[in-house]
Design a protein around this motif. Structure first.
Motif, PDB file in Angstrom:
ATOM      1  N   ASP A 206      -4.506 -23.127  26.258  1.00  0.00           N
ATOM      2  CA  ASP A 206      -4.545 -21.921  27.101  1.00  0.00           C
ATOM      3  C   ASP A 206      -3.549 -22.053  28.254  1.00  0.00           C
ATOM      4  N   GLY A 207      -3.044 -20.892  28.679  1.00  0.00           N
ATOM      5  CA  GLY A 207      -2.081 -20.895  29.790  1.00  0.00           C
ATOM      6  C   GLY A 207      -2.648 -20.220  31.023  1.00  0.00           C
ATOM      7  N   HIS A 208      -1.839 -20.268  32.061  1.00  0.00           N
ATOM      8  CA  HIS A 208      -2.154 -19.650  33.359  1.00  0.00           C
ATOM      9  C   HIS A 208      -0.805 -19.429  34.013  1.00  0.00           C
ATOM     10  N   ALA A 209      -0.241 -18.227  33.747  1.00  0.00           N
ATOM     11  CA  ALA A 209       1.176 -18.028  34.123  1.00  0.00           C
ATOM     12  C   ALA A 209       1.357 -16.723  34.893  1.00  0.00           C
ATOM     13  N   PRO A 210       0.743 -16.616  36.069  1.00  0.00           N
ATOM     14  CA  PRO A 210       0.887 -15.356  36.815  1.00  0.00           C
ATOM     15  C   PRO A 210       2.340 -15.068  37.165  1.00  0.00           C
ATOM     16  N   GLY A 211       2.823 -13.905  36.751  1.00  0.00           N
ATOM     17  CA  GLY A 211       4.168 -13.463  37.151  1.00  0.00           C
ATOM     18  C   GLY A 211       5.305 -14.168  36.454  1.00  0.00           C
ATOM     19  N   LEU A 212       4.993 -15.067  35.495  1.00  0.00           N
ATOM     20  CA  LEU A 212       6.081 -15.803  34.831  1.00  0.00           C
ATOM     21  C   LEU A 212       6.815 -14.892  33.847  1.00  0.00           C
ATOM     22  N   SER A 213       8.150 -14.969  33.807  1.00  0.00           N
ATOM     23  CA  SER A 213       8.890 -14.095  32.882  1.00  0.00           C
ATOM     24  C   SER A 213      10.192 -14.769  32.470  1.00  0.00           C
ATOM     25  N   GLU A 214      10.908 -14.104  31.579  1.00  0.00           N
ATOM     26  CA  GLU A 214      12.257 -14.500  31.147  1.00  0.00           C
ATOM     27  C   GLU A 214      12.317 -15.963  30.699  1.00  0.00           C
ATOM     28  N   HIS A 229      -4.151 -15.364  30.709  1.00  0.00           N
ATOM     29  CA  HIS A 229      -5.121 -14.365  31.176  1.00  0.00           C
ATOM     30  C   HIS A 229      -4.800 -13.888  32.580  1.00  0.00           C
ATOM     31  N   GLU A 230      -3.580 -14.184  33.044  1.00  0.00           N
ATOM     32  CA  GLU A 230      -3.220 -13.851  34.437  1.00  0.00           C
ATOM     33  C   GLU A 230      -2.364 -12.597  34.563  1.00  0.00           C
ATOM     34  N   SER A 231      -2.083 -11.904  33.454  1.00  0.00           N
ATOM     35  CA  SER A 231      -1.226 -10.715  33.558  1.00  0.00           C
ATOM     36  C   SER A 231      -1.914  -9.635  34.375  1.00  0.00           C
ATOM     37  N   VAL A 232      -1.138  -8.996  35.253  1.00  0.00           N
ATOM     38  CA  VAL A 232      -1.677  -7.912  36.084  1.00  0.00           C
ATOM     39  C   VAL A 232      -1.053  -6.586  35.689  1.00  0.00           C
ATOM     40  N   ARG A 242       5.386 -10.123  23.514  1.00  0.00           N
ATOM     41  CA  ARG A 242       6.662 -10.069  22.755  1.00  0.00           C
ATOM     42  C   ARG A 242       7.116 -11.477  22.353  1.00  0.00           C
ATOM     43  N   ARG A 243       6.748 -12.478  23.142  1.00  0.00           N
ATOM     44  CA  ARG A 243       7.187 -13.853  22.834  1.00  0.00           C
ATOM     45  C   ARG A 243       6.055 -14.642  22.170  1.00  0.00           C
ATOM     46  N   GLY A 244       5.046 -13.909  21.648  1.00  0.00           N
ATOM     47  CA  GLY A 244       4.062 -14.550  20.776  1.00  0.00           C
ATOM     48  C   GLY A 244       2.839 -15.090  21.461  1.00  0.00           C
ATOM     49  N   MET A 245       2.652 -14.789  22.763  1.00  0.00           N
ATOM     50  CA  MET A 245       1.452 -15.283  23.447  1.00  0.00           C
ATOM     51  C   MET A 245       0.268 -14.398  23.112  1.00  0.00           C
ATOM     52  N   ARG A 246      -0.919 -14.978  23.110  1.00  0.00           N
ATOM     53  CA  ARG A 246      -2.146 -14.192  23.031  1.00  0.00           C
ATOM     54  C   ARG A 246      -2.415 -13.643  24.413  1.00  0.00           C
ATOM     55  N   LEU A 247      -2.720 -12.362  24.496  1.00  0.00           N
ATOM     56  CA  LEU A 247      -3.009 -11.742  25.786  1.00  0.00           C
ATOM     57  C   LEU A 247      -4.529 -11.709  25.973  1.00  0.00           C
ATOM     58  N   LEU A 248      -5.015 -12.480  26.947  1.00  0.00           N
ATOM     59  CA  LEU A 248      -6.430 -12.365  27.311  1.00  0.00           C
ATOM     60  C   LEU A 248      -6.500 -11.367  28.458  1.00  0.00           C
ATOM     61  N   ILE A 249      -7.176 -10.262  28.220  1.00  0.00           N
ATOM     62  CA  ILE A 249      -7.317  -9.244  29.278  1.00  0.00           C
ATOM     63  C   ILE A 249      -8.579  -9.569  30.071  1.00  0.00           C
ATOM     64  N   ARG A 250      -8.355  -9.888  31.342  1.00  0.00           N
ATOM     65  CA  ARG A 250      -9.423 -10.380  32.212  1.00  0.00           C
ATOM     66  C   ARG A 250     -10.081  -9.231  32.982  1.00  0.00           C
ATOM     67  N   GLU A 251     -11.399  -9.158  32.844  1.00  0.00           N
ATOM     68  CA  GLU A 251     -12.185  -8.162  33.595  1.00  0.00           C
ATOM     69  C   GLU A 251     -13.435  -8.896  34.065  1.00  0.00           C
ATOM     70  N   GLY A 252     -13.363  -9.420  35.311  1.00  0.00           N
ATOM     71  CA  GLY A 252     -14.491 -10.228  35.771  1.00  0.00           C
ATOM     72  C   GLY A 252     -14.920  -9.803  37.163  1.00  0.00           C
ATOM     73  N   SER A 274      -7.468 -10.400  23.397  1.00  0.00           N
ATOM     74  CA  SER A 274      -8.912 -10.699  23.512  1.00  0.00           C
ATOM     75  C   SER A 274      -9.370 -10.348  24.917  1.00  0.00           C
ATOM     76  N   PHE A 275     -10.664 -10.042  25.027  1.00  0.00           N
ATOM     77  CA  PHE A 275     -11.254  -9.780  26.346  1.00  0.00           C
ATOM     78  C   PHE A 275     -11.879 -11.071  26.890  1.00  0.00           C
ATOM     79  N   CYS A 276     -11.744 -11.256  28.213  1.00  0.00           N
ATOM     80  CA  CYS A 276     -12.403 -12.397  28.859  1.00  0.00           C
ATOM     81  C   CYS A 276     -12.852 -12.006  30.251  1.00  0.00           C
ATOM     82  N   SER A 277     -13.722 -12.841  30.838  1.00  0.00           N
ATOM     83  CA  SER A 277     -14.207 -12.520  32.184  1.00  0.00           C
ATOM     84  C   SER A 277     -13.616 -13.441  33.245  1.00  0.00           C
TER      85      SER A 277
END
Ligand SMILES: [Mn+2]
Length: 595
Positions: A206-214, A229-232, A242-252, A274-277
Motif C-alpha cells: 500500500d502507498g501513501h502519496a499525497p500530491g505526488l505526480s509525474e 488512499h491520499e488523493s484529494v 493512469r499509471r496502474g495504481m489502485r485508487l482507494l477512495i477514503r471516506e472516514g 475500492s472504498f476505505c475509511s
C-alpha cells in the motif's frame, strides 16, 4: 442458532434480491448455503427442491432452515480496504461489535499506531486481539515505524522485523502504507528491503502519496507500490489510475474524499477502485455507520448502487487476494449483508460464513473464539486476550513522562518573529505563518504546543505554536499523536499544560481537558495509550463529554482531539510538531521556531 443439515443445504435465504457484483444486476433470487459456503444463487422459481407451489414446510424437508427475506437486498459482506482500527479508540473486539451490525464482515487493517508504541510485540498483540472475531481482520504489516526519522517512536520496525512479521503474524496479507515518500525516492535500503519482503511473497504494498505526480509518482510506483488512499482531487486520482495504481477512495472521520473523487467512479476504471475509511471515530461508527455509510453517500452522489457495493466488496477482495470473499456466488464464503434498501443501507441481518452474527443493529452470535482460534493455530489462551495479559506498558505503564517543568512553553522576546502552525478546520493538513512573539497568547489565538517523548527513550520535547485551536483557558492533551503517539499538549500557559500532562501520566495514557487545576473531562486509553478496553457506546459518550469540555475552554473545532492528534504527523503537509521540533513536511526537515 444452529442450522440443521439437509440434502439441499443448511440455510435457504428466500425471497430476496441479490446484488450481483459481477454483472451489476439486481436479481430476484434465492441463496442456498451449506457448510458456511454459498452453494447456489437461484432465480425465483429455479431453486432446487423449492418451487412456486412448495410450501415452507415441504421446502424445510430439503433445507435446514428457510429465512424469508421479504424482498430485502442481499450483498456480499462489506470490506474496508484500509483502516487503522486503533484510531477508533476501540480494540479489535469492540470495533467488530460496532461495525458488524452495519454489514462489515472484513477489514484490511494497518496497525502502525500500536506498532509505533510497542513495535513487534504490539503487532502480535494486535493480531491476538483480532483473532477469532466474527469479522476477518487482515493485517498489512507496518512499513514506516517510525513514519520518519524526524520523530521518536516507541519502537522501530526494520526490514528484518517486517520480514519476521510476515512469517509469524496471522492474517498478514501485505505491506502497509509506505509513507516515507522521500525515503522511497532516495532509494533508502531498509525501506526497499521491506517492499521486497512483501513482493517476494507475492503480497501487495500500500502507498501513501499525497500530491505526488509525474516522474516522482512513477518512480514511487516503480518501487513496487500498488495503491494509494491520499488523493484529494480527481486530477491527482487519474494520474495514479493512469499509471496502474489502485485508487482507494477514503471516506472516514478524519478525511472525506468521496465527493472530490466521485468523477473517477466510471466503468473504465472501476475495477481499480475500492472504498476505505482510514479512520473512523466511535460516534460515527455508532450513528452513521461504517462501510454502509460510504455506500449511502456514494449512492446519494449518483453512483449506481450495485457499482458502489462492488467497490466495497469484490474489487477489494480481488486486489488483496482474499479468496472466496467479495461476491454472492457459488463457491464464495457466505459472508452476507441483508439491507432493507440500496439507498440508506441499513443492515437488517449480517451473516458470517453462513451464521447469523447480527440483526437489527445488534450483535447476535459471537463466534466461539477459543475453538476457532484453536482451528486457526492461534493459541486460544492468547487469542481470548485480556488487556492485562499485555506487556507491562499497557495500562499504568504506557506513559514515561520525562522532566517537563519549565520545558513546555519557552518564552520569546516580544519583537521576535516565530513560525506558527495554522490549523485547517476539519482537515489533517495544516498551513503555516510567521507572527510577532508579542502576539503569542489566547487573545490572538497563538497558543503554545508541545510534543513530549513518552516512551522512555530520549525524553525529548518539541515546542512550537499553533493558531486555530482557540483555547481561552486551560489545556488539552493526548497520547494519541500520529504516528509516534508521543504526548501532545496545547494550552494557554505552561502551568495548565503541565497539569494536563501529569494527569494523563497518572491515567496511563488517554485524552484530557483541564483548567484552573481541575480535570474538566478525561478519556482513559489504557491499551498502549491508544485504545480503551470499553465498548463503542461508552467511548462515544466519554468523547462527547471531552469535546464539550474542550469547547467550553473556547475551542471552535468540531473534532478537536482528531485535529490535535494529527498536528504531530510529519508525513502530511505542511507544518507539524514532533518531539524533535517543528517539521516543514514539504522540505522534509526540521525548521526553527524563531525566524
Ligand atoms: Mn497514524
Amino acid at each position: 442458532m444452529t442450522a440443521n443439515k439437509k440434502q439441499n443445504g443448511d440455510i435457504l435465504l428466500r425471497g430476496g434480491k441479490v446484488v450481483n457484483v459481477f454483472t451489476l444486476e439486481v436479481e430476484e433470487a434465492d441463496v442456498a448455503i451449506a457448510g458456511g459456503m454459498i452453494t447456489g444463487v437461484y432465480r425465483r422459481g429455479e431453486t432446487p427442491a423449492v418451487d412456486a407451489a412448495t410450501t415452507d414446510s415441504t421446502a424445510a424437508l430439503n433445507y435446514g432452515e428457510i429465512i424469508d427475506l421479504q424482498g430485502a437486498f442481499v450483498t456480499p459482506g462489506l470490506i474496508d480496504a484500509h483502516i487503522h482500527i486503533e484510531s477508533t479508540l476501540l480494540t479489535p473486539p469492540a470495533f467488530a461489535d460496532a461495525v458488524i451490525p452495519h454489514g462489515t464482515t472484513a477489514v484490511i487493517a494497518d496497525p502502525h499506531e500500536i506498532a509505533n508504541v510497542l513495535g513487534f510485540d504490539g503487532v502480535k498483540a494486535f493480531a491476538r486481539m483480532a483473532a477469532g472475531l466474527p469479522m476477518d481482520v487482515y493485517m498489512m504489516i507496518p512499513s514506516c515505524v517510525p513514519a520518519t526519522p524526524l520523530e521518536t517512536s516507541g519502537a522501530v520496525l526494520d526490514a528484518e522485523a517486517v520480514s519476521r512479521l510476515f512469517d509469524v503474524a496471522p492474517g498478514a496479507i501485505g505491506l502497509a502504507e509506505v509513507m516515507n515518500v522521500p525515503g522511497v525516492l532516495a532509494g533508502d535500503a531498509d525501506l526497499l528491503q521491506k517492499i521486497a519482503a512483501a513482493r517476494l511473497r507475492g503480497l501487495p504494498v500500500d502507498g501513501h502519496a499525497p500530491g505526488l505526480s509525474e516522474d516522482a509518482l512513477q518512480a514511487y510506483i516503480a518501487a513496487g507500490i500498488s495503491s494509494d488512499h491520499e488523493s484529494v482531487t480527481s486530477e491527482e486520482a487519474w494520474d495514479k489510475l493512469r499509471r496502474g495504481m489502485r485508487l482507494l477512495i477514503r471516506e472516514g472521520s478524519a478525511a472525506q474524499n468521496l465527493a472530490g473523487l466521485i468523477s473517477c467512479i466510471v466503468p473504465s476504471v472501476s475495477e481499480n477502485i475500492s472504498f476505505c475509511s482510514d479512520d473512523r471515530h466511535p460516534e460515527d461508527l455508532l450513528h452513521d455507520g461504517h462501510m454502509n455509510a460510504i455506500l449511502r453517500k456514494a449512492v446519494s452522489l449518483g453512483v449506481a448502487p450495485a457499482l458502489a457495493v462492488k467497490l466495497a466488496t469484490l474489487t477489494t477482495a480481488r486486489h488483496y487476494r482474499l479468496s472466496g470473499l467479495g461476491a454472492v456466488a457459488p463457491g464464495y464464503r457466505a459472508d452476507l449483508a441483508v439491507f432493507s434498501d440500496l439507498a440508506e443501507f441499513r443492515a437488517q441481518a449480517v451473516f458470517k460464513a453462513g451464521r447469523l452474527v447480527a440483526s437489527d443493529g445488534e450483535i447476535r452470535d459471537r463466534l466461539d473464539r477459543a475453538s476457532i482460534c484453536a482451528q486457526t493455530g492461534a493459541d486460544s489462551a492468547e487469542a481470548t486476550v485480556e488487556v492485562d495479559k499485555y506487556p507491562p506498558r499497557f495500562g499504568e505503564g504506557s506513559v514515561h513522562l520525562p522532566d517537563i517543568t519549565g520545558r513546555l512553553a519557552p518564552a520569546y522576546e516580544p519583537n521576535a518573529k516565530v513560525r506558527v502552525i495554522v490549523i485547517q478546520p476539519g482537515q489533517i493538513v495544516t498551513g503555516q505563518e510567521i507572527v510577532s512573539a508579542a502576539d503569542i497568547g489566547p487573545e490572538k489565538d497563538i497558543l503554545p504546543l508541545a510534543v513530549i517523548e513518552r516512551h522512555g527513550k530520549r525524553g525529548s520535547i518539541g515546542c512550537g505554536f499553533v493558531r486555530g485551536f482557540g483555547l481561552k483557558k486551560g489545556a488539552v492533551a493526548s497520547t494519541v499523536g500520529h504516528d509516534s503517539h508521543n504526548l501532545i499538549v496545547v494550552g494557554v500557559n505552561e502551568a495548565e499544560m503541565e497539569f494536563a500532562c501529569r494527569t494523563i501520566a497518572q491515567m496511563g495514557g488517554g485524552m484530557v481537558a483541564v483548567a484552573g487545576g481541575e480535570v474538566k473531562a478525561a478519556l482513559p486509553l489504557p491499551v498502549a495509550g491508544l485504545m480503551s478496553d470499553e465498548d463503542a457506546a461508552t467511548i462515544a459518550r466519554r468523547l462527547r463529554a471531552l469535546h464539550r469540555a474542550v469547547s467550553d475552554l473556547g475551542c471552535p473545532l468540531a473534532a478537536p482531539m482528531m485535529t490535535l492528534s494529527f498536528l504531530a504527523l510529519p508525513v502530511i503537509p505542511e507544518l507539524k510538531l514532533t518531539d524533535l521540533g517543528l517539521v516543514d513536511v514539504n522540505r522534509f526537515s526540521l525548521v526553527p521556531v524563531l525566524c
